[in-house]
Write an enzyme that holds these catalytic residues in place. Structure first.
Site, PDB file in Angstrom:
ATOM      1  N   ALA A  67       0.713 -29.907 -18.840  1.00  0.00           N
ATOM      2  CA  ALA A  67       2.170 -30.058 -18.713  1.00  0.00           C
ATOM      3  C   ALA A  67       2.951 -28.928 -19.377  1.00  0.00           C
ATOM      4  CB  ALA A  67       2.609 -31.414 -19.262  1.00  0.00           C
TER       5      ALA A  67
ATOM      6  N   CYS B   2      -5.662  -0.855  -6.844  1.00  0.00           N
ATOM      7  CA  CYS B   2      -6.607  -1.798  -6.256  1.00  0.00           C
ATOM      8  C   CYS B   2      -6.844  -1.432  -4.790  1.00  0.00           C
ATOM      9  CB  CYS B   2      -6.105  -3.230  -6.396  1.00  0.00           C
ATOM     10  SG  CYS B   2      -4.778  -3.679  -5.249  1.00  0.00           S
TER      11      CYS B   2
ATOM     12  N   CYS C 116      -3.655  -1.746  -2.591  1.00  0.00           N
ATOM     13  CA  CYS C 116      -2.610  -0.769  -2.911  1.00  0.00           C
ATOM     14  C   CYS C 116      -3.045   0.661  -2.618  1.00  0.00           C
ATOM     15  CB  CYS C 116      -2.203  -0.911  -4.376  1.00  0.00           C
ATOM     16  SG  CYS C 116      -1.437  -2.513  -4.731  1.00  0.00           S
TER      17      CYS C 116
ATOM     18  N   ASP D 215      -5.124 -38.065 -16.175  1.00  0.00           N
ATOM     19  CA  ASP D 215      -4.203 -38.218 -17.300  1.00  0.00           C
ATOM     20  C   ASP D 215      -2.776 -38.354 -16.784  1.00  0.00           C
ATOM     21  OD1 ASP D 215      -4.847 -35.358 -16.616  1.00  0.00           O
ATOM     22  OD2 ASP D 215      -3.027 -35.049 -17.787  1.00  0.00           O
TER      23      ASP D 215
ATOM     24  N   CYS E 176      -0.340   0.681  -8.560  1.00  0.00           N
ATOM     25  CA  CYS E 176      -1.619  -0.002  -8.727  1.00  0.00           C
ATOM     26  C   CYS E 176      -2.647   0.742  -7.890  1.00  0.00           C
ATOM     27  CB  CYS E 176      -1.484  -1.459  -8.268  1.00  0.00           C
ATOM     28  SG  CYS E 176      -3.036  -2.377  -8.185  1.00  0.00           S
TER      29      CYS E 176
ATOM     30  N   ASP F  76      -9.269 -30.719 -10.252  1.00  0.00           N
ATOM     31  CA  ASP F  76      -8.173 -31.505 -10.809  1.00  0.00           C
ATOM     32  C   ASP F  76      -8.281 -32.899 -10.205  1.00  0.00           C
ATOM     33  OD1 ASP F  76      -5.948 -32.295 -12.141  1.00  0.00           O
ATOM     34  OD2 ASP F  76      -4.530 -31.063 -11.015  1.00  0.00           O
TER      35      ASP F  76
END
Length: 649
Positions: free
Chosen positions: A194, A282, A285, A123, A280, A88
């Site tokens: 935005a 994962c 978890c 921008d 979950c 960015d």
């Protein structure tokens, strides 16, 4: 360079190549803090999970110790990431603080200097609640900076790819203007900017409209990035509307506040601590109970919670990719949008844009059509079917109803007298289903629950309009009965072949023209499958013209069928014109690449059967296009047509 590999809705499973590195889309870019000491999740894990990350060049530029490392060793070394790095430019800081200590060209130079793969112009981000005058003035300044940035890259011979951010606040015409103007510049990726304030306020209807009004005017051959979208609950809808890239700081920011991401929303670890286990599987978890995680030291708890958030974020992206491959992305979107009423607003508003969305949705899919609620009535498959009903050349029409218990395809479960009347069945979901085409996708390939009364009435207006449009051809029940009795008394030699008549109507529906004239109707024959008993081929003098594909009953041309289509369809219908330099490759049956497409039928849809011709409209080959008409003219990379066969000289 961007190539589409698979698609559903407006979602694209694709490949972006940047500096020799590949990114599979759709994907998420984890936000990486340029200061390694402030990075929540280890870069070892990030490197395993991500093809691309995004970091902040402005923070790097304004922090002396970070800037020194970046300028001497490069941004990849600074953040310890080997693949594609996007930066960015300071626009976020500009939106928060109102000013930044760097100029638009200065930050472009810096991003190039530190070896960024994809940089971003500085921008002017314009929030949703500013005046129109402010939004317009910001847009003018963004256009100037964009043009200067492109010019700077060209003049200096910079290698970095560039993001050209679409602005315009909540004003949809300004979003359109921004997309038009920026789309004419040579940007590599188009972020939609935005929108974070809209997402934070759950204004998903506006988010959906901003995406669509931007997409309508952006080049189709460039990826689109939804800036700041990092919550997995919004990914499916955004992908279905054509977004390819997302960035997530949410995985870390939410963790710092004890928030636990799921694909359906956000939970709070404090509220979960008395649960036996997490919802979950994962790594985090699976190794910790909610109470164990909650009781950890704050820094460790935040790190592990951020890891879970990252896992579930990538898991949703993988789920979406699979849905695109399987052709059931719409079902996933409808499921996700029912997780929050405001998301449902986002789903409902897109019905206004179905004419645009339908152009990108494949004509046939691997999976059947699953009706999951009232919003399914507005899906592109139904919209397209209603439009294409007018392709059929009707002589006599009889509209009727059948019992709700009648199984599909209707014609196999009704005692219909074979004749040349087009019998159309009133259908609660598809409006009208002609018996002669009722095996074609999605008319037979669907699952629909028992409908409520208000759902059954949804198509009443459509049926009335159809009958009014064709009023001179509509038969009432008495006339229909008289006609079929009269037809039944004809000699067998004077009767039409019902199978051939059926295939003729299917060809009209699929290709939009009368392919079988009266002479051909008498010459062609059908062949049925020994296993299913259904029509499998259309033949002329024992030579196959078309094969009815088993999964969707689309008519797939053989060489003679392609020649027949070429004869019957007026130019440019169902044609793709290619450059003379690749004629011989096409004749040899090799795939046609996008950069060699010179012209085409602008009304083509993804996965339609097409004719490949030269500039003199000489038939060279036939196959399936993965792109629609507009995309065929805009893409310059990747396969455009997968050929089924070529015509040698």
């Amino acid at each position: 360079m961007f190539e589409i590999k698979a698609r559903d809705a407006m979602g694209r499973l694709g490949s972006i190549t940047i500096n020799g590195k590949k990114i599979e889309t759709p994907t998420i870019m984890p936000v990486i803090h340029p200061n390694p000491k402030k990075q929540t999740v280890s870069m070892d894990l990030i490197n395993k999970m991500a093809d691309v990350v995004i970091t902040n060049s402005y923070i790097t530029y304004t922090t002396p110790e970070l800037r020194e490392i970046a300028e001497t060793k490069g941004i990849h070394e600074l953040i310890d990431f080997k693949n594609v790095v996007v930066t960015d430019s300071g626009s976020f800081q500009l939106s928060v603080y109102g000013d930044v200590n760097v100029g638009p060209m200065e930050i472009i130079d810096f991003q190039e200097k530190i070896g960024v793969d994809v940089g971003t112009i500085l921008d002017i981000p314009t929030g949703p609640d500013v005046s129109r005058e402010k939004a317009e003035s910001d847009l003018i300044e963004t256009f100037k900076r964009a043009e200067d940035s492109i010019k700077r890259r060209k003049e200096m011979g910079y290698k970095l790819a560039l993001n050209g951010t679409i602005q315009g606040s909540k004003y949809l015409d300004l979003r359109q203007k921004s997309a038009e103007v920026m789309g004419k510049m040579d940007f590599d990726i188009y972020p939609i900017g935005a929108v974070v304030p809209l997402m934070e306020d759950y204004r998903y209807r506006e988010v959906a409209e901003v995406i669509l009004n931007s997409k309508m005017h952006l080049p189709t051959n460039k990826p689109v990035h939804l800036f700041g979208c990092g919550h997995p609950m919004l990914f499916a809808l955004s992908v279905a509307l054509g977004c390819d890239l997302f960035d997530s700081a949410a995985y870390a920011l939410y963790a710092k506040n004890g928030r636990y991401l799921t694909a359906d929303g956000t939970l709070h670890l404090e509220d979960m601590k008395d649960l036996k286990s997490f919802p979950c599987t994962c790594k985090v978890c699976s190794e910790y109970t909610p109470k164990q995680l909650y009781n950890l030291e704050e820094k460790e708890k935040t790190r592990l919670l951020a890891e879970h958030n990252l896992y579930v974020t990538f898991e949703e992206i993988d789920r979406i990719k699979n849905a695109i491959k399987e052709g059931n992305l719409w079902e996933l979107v409808e499921e996700r949008c029912r997780s929050h009423p405001k998301l449902l607003n986002g789903l409902r508003v897109i019905s206004k844009y179905m004419d645009f969305i339908e152009k990108h949705d494949p004509v046939s899919k691997k999976s059947g059509f699953f009706y999951t609620g009232y919003e399914s009535m507005n899906r592109p498959e139904i919209y397209r079917h209603k439009q294409r009903l007018d392709r059929i050349q009707y002589d006599k029409i009889y509209v009727t109803s059948v019992s709700e218990n009648t199984s599909k395809p209707y014609h196999e479960n009704l005692s219909n007298v074979p004749c040349d009347v087009d019998v159309l069945i009133k259908d609660g979901v598809f409006g009208l289903v002609p018996l002669n085409i009722d095996t074609m996708y999605p008319l037979a390939q669907n699952e629909v629950p028992d409908l409520y009364d208000f759902e059954k009435k949804y198509n009443n207006e459509f049926v009335s309009e159809f009958k009014e449009k064709h009023s001179e051809k509509i038969l009432d029940i008495s006339t229909y009965n008289y006609y079929i009795n009269h037809y039944g008394k004809k000699k067998e030699c004077d009767k039409i072949n019902p199978d051939v008549f059926r295939v003729g109507k299917m060809l009209e529906y699929q290709y939009g023209a009368k392919i079988l004239d009266e002479e051909l109707m008498e010459k062609v024959k059908t062949r049925r499958s020994k296993n299913t008993g259904r029509i499998r081929n259309l033949l002329l003098e024992k030579e196959v013209l078309f094969t009815l594909r088993a999964n969707d009953n689309f008519l797939i041309p053989a060489k003679s069928g392609a020649e027949l289509l070429h004869e019957k369809l007026e130019f440019p219908k169902y044609r793709i014109v290619i450059d003379s330099s690749v004629e011989e490759y096409a004749r040899a049956g090799k795939s046609v690449y996008s950069k060699f497409v010179k012209d085409c039928d602008p009304e083509l849809r993804p996965f339609e059967e097409v004719l490949v011709v030269n500039s003199d409209d000489e038939l060279l080959a036939y196959g399936t296009t993965i792109l629609n008409g507009r995309e065929l003219m805009e893409f310059d990379y990747g396969v455009a047509v997968t050929l089924r066969g070529g015509l040698k000289k």
